[in-house]
Design a protein around this motif. Structure first.
Motif, PDB file in Angstrom:
ATOM      1  N   ARG A   3      -6.921  22.177  11.805  1.00  0.00           N
ATOM      2  CA  ARG A   3      -5.841  22.493  10.865  1.00  0.00           C
ATOM      3  C   ARG A   3      -4.659  23.103  11.622  1.00  0.00           C
ATOM      4  O   ARG A   3      -3.503  22.780  11.373  1.00  0.00           O
ATOM      5  N   TRP A   4      -4.974  23.981  12.569  1.00  0.00           N
ATOM      6  CA  TRP A   4      -3.944  24.630  13.394  1.00  0.00           C
ATOM      7  C   TRP A   4      -3.118  23.591  14.149  1.00  0.00           C
ATOM      8  O   TRP A   4      -1.903  23.656  14.203  1.00  0.00           O
ATOM      9  N   ARG A   5      -3.797  22.572  14.706  1.00  0.00           N
ATOM     10  CA  ARG A   5      -3.071  21.527  15.441  1.00  0.00           C
ATOM     11  C   ARG A   5      -2.172  20.732  14.499  1.00  0.00           C
ATOM     12  O   ARG A   5      -1.044  20.386  14.842  1.00  0.00           O
ATOM     13  N   LEU A   6      -2.694  20.462  13.279  1.00  0.00           N
ATOM     14  CA  LEU A   6      -1.888  19.714  12.314  1.00  0.00           C
ATOM     15  C   LEU A   6      -0.638  20.500  11.958  1.00  0.00           C
ATOM     16  O   LEU A   6       0.465  19.950  11.875  1.00  0.00           O
ATOM     17  N   VAL A   7      -0.787  21.803  11.739  1.00  0.00           N
ATOM     18  CA  VAL A   7       0.351  22.641  11.374  1.00  0.00           C
ATOM     19  C   VAL A   7       1.372  22.655  12.516  1.00  0.00           C
ATOM     20  O   VAL A   7       2.579  22.518  12.296  1.00  0.00           O
TER      21      VAL A   7
END
Lengths: 260, 348
Positions: free
Chosen positions: B333-337
């Protein structure tokens, strides 16, 4: 000079012989092909050479050195490397890391140096990265360098696997059906890479392949296996003309196929 | 990590840096500067949560090295922590100074981890998990019955950690040594993962047959993974002992092992940053739920007791929802953000 000598190797699984007194040799610097119908024992033979299987009897020597007592992982250091029939890449690693892990046996720093990542380990990483980049250039893998291997197209994955085997700087490379599942263009590219690594890099090749056109074009020497036994061995022309091979391996009415 | 606009590398070394861009480094230093000052501004309760997070990070990142990176599932990690805790506690009682007893606790845990890693030669996946579960049960039994060393069911009193006569005896003071060990563990695992040993670990996880072919000694590297991982877990246990100052066998039960597994699954298997996210999430979630249950209890006094009981259920529910909606972990999720903000306001 004979680089690989397989002498009277027998391998049985619960009484069923996968290999029976099979003997052949691979000349240094040659491209030697191992062919035979399905179940003839080609992959079993590669597994015996690479150490996955231990033959019941017989000896396998690499550069005069007996391989049977050597553990599979230690054979890499002796100059042996291979690819697999179905893709056996490290899917979670990038292409670059797949090739770097291929150099595992060529590196010698331990896990404590890994933890500190300073001095020796760092210098080694730099050095080996340079060697791996040569292979990336050779196999035209630079567009994929940082992509994870599991997400690449099939043909590219096959190439990465060849690159991983090459990065161990082998004397003898075992290729288990490098052209399987490829289209004509990819097959021709792969054939070119195999010729180049043999001629320019001086790597001896033992090839298992079903594409007879490729086998006959590339090979200096062909060994035919059938039911675990060596049926014939010789130049591609000699094997093509061998009546026993034509009858037993391809079926007598299909003979024209060999001369495609 | 790669393909940042305007970020070009002129050497392999620069490309392999942990934080390759100057902007990342500035943000990291700024974050560290603020974070180091936090104990002066927060109350003891909030700092105690941060202390627990530090210990959880060490344990989670060590388990992630073993399970996430090397693919060797361990259900005995809580017990490995216990080995470090009891060893450090006993040595501390025998007069060993603080950092030494922690290192010795790590070494003791590494030896025990090495021993219980031996079955990994033959066992893979779920079968190895059961073997490590046996390790958990055996070690719990030893903690309970080796009274001379562990105090048995009475537990063991441990002095607070101290260095050169300075005692880290409050939550605020303990913040710094625990942070130092956590940071060192994160750095150690990051370094392992970008070098020879780490690549060998992932190779074993992804395709052990090929790993053998490229020259990785499978057994030796699995044992190395067990040893390094348990060493860090042992240090986490030693910190735990010095922090709580009272350790009992039931603190290191199967529940603790499972919670560390939950951390790395929720954070992201095989990711150092994911271990941090998971450790923060699993440590903070119960505290948040307690606060919410407490506040709701004020509003509805009649049901306050059942609200507290529901806390456990909600905890489980959150975990299940996480696995359904974010199976690749918080780090994904962090990478997507990050990818979203890199391109904002453009969609592609």
């Amino acid at each position: 000079m004979r680089l690989l000598e397989v002498d009277k190797v027998t391998l049985t699984f619960r009484g069923i012989a996968a290999l029976l007194d099979a003997s052949f040799a691979v000349e240094e610097g040659s491209i030697t092909s191992l062919i035979g119908p399905n179940g003839a024992g080609k992959t079993s033979m590669l597994n015996c050479i690479s150490g996955r299987y231990r033959p019941d009897t017989g000896t396998i020597r690499l550069g005069g050195r007996e391989l049977t007592p050597v553990a599979p992982h230690a054979r890499t250091r002796l100059g042996l490397s291979r690819t697999f029939q179905n893709i056996a890449l490290f899917r979670g690693l990038s292409v670059l890391d797949n090739l770097l892990v291929g150099r595992h046996a060529r590196m010698d720093y331990g896990i404590l140096a890994s933890i500190l990542y300073f001095g020796k380990a760092r210098a080694a990483e730099d050095l080996h990265r340079r060697r791996v980049e040569e292979i990336i250039d050779f196999l035209n893998l630079s567009p994929y360098r940082h992509q994870s291997a599991g997400r690449l197209p099939y043909g590219v994955q096959k190439r990465v696997e060849l690159g991983r085997a090459l990065s161990a700087e082998p004397r003898l490379i075992l290729l288990d059906e490098p052209m399987a599942g490829m289209n004509l263009e990819e097959t021709e590219d792969m054939a070119r890479y195999i010729l180049d690594l043999n001629e320019e890099w001086g790597v001896t090749v033992l090839l298992v392949e079903h594409d007879m056109g490729v086998v006959m074009d590339l090979s200096d020497h062909v060994v035919v296996l059938d039911f675990g036994q060596v049926l014939a061995a010789g130049t591609p022309e000699a094997v093509q003309g061998n009546a026993a091979v034509v009858a037993a391996y391809l079926g007598s009415e299909d003979a024209s196929f060999l001369g495609r | 990590m790669h393909g940042h606009c305007g970020l070009f590398f002129t050497s392999y070394r620069a490309e392999e840096a942990v934080f390759p861009s100057p902007v990342q480094r500035v943000w990291l230093y700024a974050f560290l500067a603020v974070y180091l000052c936090l104990p002066f501004f927060l109350n003891a309760y909030l700092v105690s949560i941060l202390d627990l997070i530090h210990i959880a990070i060490i344990a989670a990142v060590s388990l992630n090295l073993l399970t996430g990176c090397c693919g060797q599932i361990s259900l005995g990690h809580g017990a490995f922590l216990g080995v470090g805790a009891f060893a450090a506690g006993a040595l501390s009682a025998a007069g060993w100074p603080f950092p030494l007893d922690m290192l010795a606790g790590g070494a003791a845990a590494a030896l025990v981890g090495l021993f219980f890693g031996l079955p990994s030669l033959r066992l893979k996946g779920i079968y190895l998990a059961i073997a490590t579960l046996a390790a958990q049960i055996i070690l719990e039994y030893v903690f309970l019955h080796a009274g001379a060393l562990t105090g048995g069911s009475n537990g063991l009193l441990v002095e607070p950690a101290s260095l050169f006569g300075y005692a880290f005896d409050t939550d605020q003071k303990f913040f710094y040594p625990s942070l130092a060990v956590a940071a060192a563990s994160l750095l150690a695992v990051t370094n392992i993962m970008r070098s020879r040993a780490g690549r060998a670990f992932v190779a074993i996880r992804d395709y052990y047959l090929s790993a053998e072919i490229v020259g990785v000694n499978l057994f030796a590297y699995k044992l190395k993974a067990f040893a390094v991982s348990s060493f860090m877990a042992g240090m986490a246990g030693a910190l735990w002992a010095h922090y709580l100052m009272y350790i009992t066998p039931e603190q290191f039960n199967i529940g603790l092992s499972i919670s560390y597994l939950a951390m790395i699954i929720i954070g992201g298997l095989g990711s150092v940053l994911g271990s941090v996210f998971g450790a923060v999430f699993i440590t903070v979630l119960p505290e948040v739920l307690s606060a919410v249950a407490g506040a709701a209890g004020q509003l509805f006094p009649d049901v306050s007791s059942s609200l507290l009981a529901m806390k456990q259920g909600v905890f489980g529910l959150v975990l299940v929802l996480f696995l359904i909606f974010e199976p690749e972990g918080l780090v994904h999720r962090w990478r997507l953000v990050k990818a979203y903000w890199k391109l904002y306001p453009f969609a592609h």
